[in-house]
Scaffold this active site. Structure first.
Site, short mmCIF file in Angstrom:
data_model
loop_
_atom_site.label_atom_id
_atom_site.label_comp_id
_atom_site.label_asym_id
_atom_site.label_seq_id
_atom_site.Cartn_x
_atom_site.Cartn_y
_atom_site.Cartn_z
N CYS A 146 0.84 -1.21 0.00
CA CYS A 146 0.00 0.00 0.00
C CYS A 146 0.88 1.26 0.00
CB CYS A 146 -0.93 -0.02 1.22
SG CYS A 146 -1.84 1.51 1.50
N CYS A 155 -0.09 4.02 2.43
CA CYS A 155 0.28 3.65 3.81
C CYS A 155 1.70 4.10 4.12
CB CYS A 155 0.18 2.14 4.00
SG CYS A 155 -1.49 1.46 3.81
#
Length: 312
Positions: A64, A67
């Site tokens: 991700c 993230c």
């Protein structure tokens, strides 16, 4: 790693243990005191910890990209807040059962847990300023909190340091490419720096709905009126003059610089004092600014009302 009570520095294994009176100096807190890796082996301990100190749960995954943008900000804030909350990082890929139990549907997903229950949450890699505003709902801001990058850029722009503001906004745009407010702010800094074509390019690359929004139209107005306005040196040469021509040119320069409200107020004042100046130039310029900003822009609404009141 064992969870420690950030107020005591002692291992936290139960609510009773956590209730020990504070003894440690919060200024001595280390990252490992307030940041933990969450997994099946310590989740119960984290829930116990939340009975004494709130836990900010960061659900992320190695693949991700947002993230990776968000996590360093949360880590910095966890240390900056000096133990007001613990930051627990959950790799959802390595802990799918916990992720499922927590109801994680998209990443990143940040949850605030207190007293063993969910208090609030947000999804997506929010910019630092928005995260600080979100945290402010639940925690007092640290007294020595540094200004956010957005605040630094705004302060630089207000001080006339357009280059510094541009550099900060460029970094923010790179970090948050879908946070279009940063792109508009970058265009505004480019205008202040005199890079009109670069500013136009930034605005032209926005999605249509953002391109026509009030904020972007405001920057376009600055570009358009900058082509008509006198230079700052020419305005400075008018110092001490208060005739209609000087008032008009100062107002136009203010609008070109993005100080729309001051410029609009100046044009309205000129209308009151000398309606006939240059074939009603002040009123005509007001209407041009309204058109450039857009009918829904708050300043258009306010000053169109003032104009109507004055005329009728």
């Amino acid at each position: 790693m064992p969870i420690v009570d950030p107020r005591t520095g002692e291992p936290l294994s139960s609510p009773q243990k956590a209730s020990t009176p504070p003894a440690a100096d919060a200024a001595q807190l280390r990252a490992e005191d307030v940041i933990i890796e969450l997994d099946a082996g310590n989740i119960q301990q984290v829930l116990e910890a939340s009975m004494q100190v709130p836990v900010l749960l960061d659900c992320w995954a190695p693949w991700c990209e947002p993230c990776k943008t968000l996590m360093p900000i949360l880590e910095k804030l966890a240390i900056e807040y000096n133990g007001a909350f613990l930051l627990a990082k959950l790799d959802v890929e390595a802990n799918p059962e916990i992720s499922s139990q927590l109801g994680v549907r998209s990443l990143p997903d940040v949850k605030l847990v207190s007293q063993g229950g969910l208090v609030d949450s947000f999804q997506g890699a929010l910019p630092e300023k928005q995260i600080r505003e979100w945290l402010a709902r639940y925690f007092p801001a640290p007294e020595d909190a540094p200004p956010s990058p957005e605040d630094q850029a705004a302060e630089a722009l207000a001080a006339g340091d357009a280059a510094t503001a541009r550099e900060i906004y460029q970094q923010l745009v790179a970090q948050y490419p879908e946070h279009y407010a940063y792109q508009v702010a970058l265009a505004r800094a480019l205008v202040a720096e005199g890079s009109m074509e670069d500013a136009r390019s930034v605005l032209d690359n926005l999605p249509p709905e953002e391109r026509d929004a009030p904020a972007a139209r405001g920057v376009r107005a600055s570009i358009a009126f900058g082509d008509q306005a006198l230079s700052h040196a020419e305005i400075d040469a008018m110092q001490g003059r208060d005739d209609s021509e000087a008032q008009f040119q100062r107002a136009l320069r203010q609008i070109a610089d993005g100080d729309y409200e001051t410029g609009l107020e100046g044009l309205l004042t000129l209308m009151k004092q000398d309606r006939g100046y240059n074939d009603d130039a002040a009123r005509k310029m007001l209407l041009q600014v309204f058109d450039a900003l857009g009918a829904e822009h708050p300043l258009t609404v306010a000053y169109r009302r003032k104009l109507f009141t004055m005329m009728y």
